[in-house]
Scaffold this active site. Structure first.
Site, PDB file in Angstrom:
ATOM      1  N   GLU A 143       0.824  -1.219   0.000  1.00  0.00           N
ATOM      2  CA  GLU A 143       0.000   0.000   0.000  1.00  0.00           C
ATOM      3  C   GLU A 143       0.856   1.267   0.000  1.00  0.00           C
ATOM      4  O   GLU A 143       1.834   1.361   0.753  1.00  0.00           O
ATOM      5  CB  GLU A 143      -0.894   0.012   1.249  1.00  0.00           C
ATOM      6  CG  GLU A 143      -1.854   1.197   1.286  1.00  0.00           C
ATOM      7  CD  GLU A 143      -2.633   1.303   2.582  1.00  0.00           C
ATOM      8  OE1 GLU A 143      -2.105   0.924   3.648  1.00  0.00           O
ATOM      9  OE2 GLU A 143      -3.780   1.782   2.538  1.00  0.00           O
ATOM     10  N   GLU A 240     -12.126   2.147   5.671  1.00  0.00           N
ATOM     11  CA  GLU A 240     -11.057   2.594   6.568  1.00  0.00           C
ATOM     12  C   GLU A 240     -11.202   4.100   6.803  1.00  0.00           C
ATOM     13  O   GLU A 240     -10.399   4.902   6.344  1.00  0.00           O
ATOM     14  CB  GLU A 240      -9.685   2.251   5.971  1.00  0.00           C
ATOM     15  CG  GLU A 240      -8.578   2.418   6.990  1.00  0.00           C
ATOM     16  CD  GLU A 240      -7.199   2.114   6.429  1.00  0.00           C
ATOM     17  OE1 GLU A 240      -6.360   1.598   7.186  1.00  0.00           O
ATOM     18  OE2 GLU A 240      -6.948   2.383   5.241  1.00  0.00           O
TER      19      GLU A 240
HETATM   20  O1  LIG Z   1      -3.174   3.887   6.818  1.00  0.00           O
HETATM   21  C1  LIG Z   1      -3.680   3.146   5.980  1.00  0.00           C
HETATM   22  O2  LIG Z   1      -4.254   3.580   4.965  1.00  0.00           O
HETATM   23  C2  LIG Z   1      -3.660   1.686   6.146  1.00  0.00           C
HETATM   24  O3  LIG Z   1      -4.261   0.990   5.375  1.00  0.00           O
HETATM   25  C3  LIG Z   1      -2.905   1.081   7.256  1.00  0.00           C
HETATM   26  O4  LIG Z   1      -3.252  -0.250   7.381  1.00  0.00           O
HETATM   27  C4  LIG Z   1      -1.420   1.075   7.029  1.00  0.00           C
HETATM   28  O5  LIG Z   1      -0.852   2.178   7.533  1.00  0.00           O
HETATM   29 MG   LIG Z   2      -5.291   2.130   3.870  1.00  0.00          MG
END
Ligand SMILES: O=C(O)C(=O)[C@@H](O)CO
Ligand SMILES: [Mg+2]
Length: 260
Positions: A143, A240
């Site tokens: 990522e 997220e």
């Molecule tokens: O911050 C993010 O975006 C993430 O997906 C975390 O899991 C990794 O820093």
């Molecule tokens: Mg992330």
């Protein structure tokens, strides 16, 4: 139809971590992700997943000494044995949790350090992970993190991640495409989605700039979700984001996508 996963690090954070599984299930989620499982025995987490009818779809390799600025060891020259220990630990948890994908965290490149040395270390260690994970059918994702969240992280742009995935050149290593970071750094989200689609192994979402529910801000998520459907994305989409208030009160955006 997108398969949304509740990110239990950020969502339902008004209660203790182990209580967030039930909260996610009660809110209608069938999939969850979170940053790290290592504070708990894998069997305890698996029992919670099973009890609430949830599937774990993603977690990260260990981040190292976060209080002193570490954010992954996998790219750090001279730290290979610790990085591989963390990769082995992630594999043990992924097997026990029946989790199909693990994010192998890269790490921060200190100012003035040789970025290529870090990139080469990352490539070698992720290839090690790829060989260890392959017999179990578990995928690895990498990522990019935008500088506003993690300054000097090895992978900043989606193009950095694509280049790393191509250099690693293993069929079980893909991109974790987080639209929040992608919009912060790269923009042109639909063009990148199409261009990188074959390499995308996991997706995450949040509004930009505030990293809240995906129903505000500068990214048109209904358009992105329709595009992902059109492209045939069969993976998961991790929510997220930091809810504006109580997590349940901010789930209106999800109603149109609930699995029947
Ligand atoms: O911050 C993010 O975006 C993430 O997906 C975390 O899991 C990794 O820093
Ligand atoms: Mg992330």
């Amino acid at each position: 139809m997108p398969k949304f996963a509740a990110n239990l690090t950020m969502m339902f954070a008004d209660r203790p971590f182990l209580e967030r599984f039930k909260a996610a299930a009660d809110a209608g989620f069938r999939y969850v992700e979170y940053l790290w499982p290592y504070d708990y025995p894998a069997a305890e987490l698996k029992a919670l997943l099973d009890k609430h009818g949830l599937k774990q779809v993603l977690f990260n390799s260990a981040a190292g000494d976060t209080k002193n600025g570490e954010w992954g060891l996998t790219a750090l020259p001279g730290r290979e044995s610790e990085a591989r220990r963390d990769i082995d630990q992630a594999l043990e948890y992924a097997i026990a949790l029946e989790c199909p994908t693990v994010h192998i965290m890269a790490g921060v490149v200190p100012a003035g350090a040789d970025r290529n040395a870090y990139l080469n270390t990352y490539i070698d260690n992720v290839r090690y992970a790829s060989e260890r994970f392959r017999p179990h059918g578990i995928h690895i994702v990498l990522e990019a993190l935008s500088p506003q969240v993690k300054p000097n992280y090895l992978l900043k742009s989606q193009y950095d991640t694509l280049a790393a995935v191509e250099a690693i050149d293993r069929d079980n290593v893909r991109i974790q495409f987080d639209y929040y970071h992608a919009q912060n750094v790269d923009g042109q989200l639909s063009a990148m989605t199409k261009a990188m689609f074959a390499r995308i192994g996991h997706i995450q979402i949040a509004s930009v700039p505030d990293r809240h529910e995906p129903d505000e801000g500068e990214v048109n998520y209904p358009y992105i979700f329709a595009l992902l459907d059109e492209l045939g994305y069969a993976g998961y989409i991790g929510c997220e984001y930091n809810p504006r208030g109580k997590t349940e009160d901010g789930l209106g955006w999800l109603a149109a996508y609930r699995e029947k």
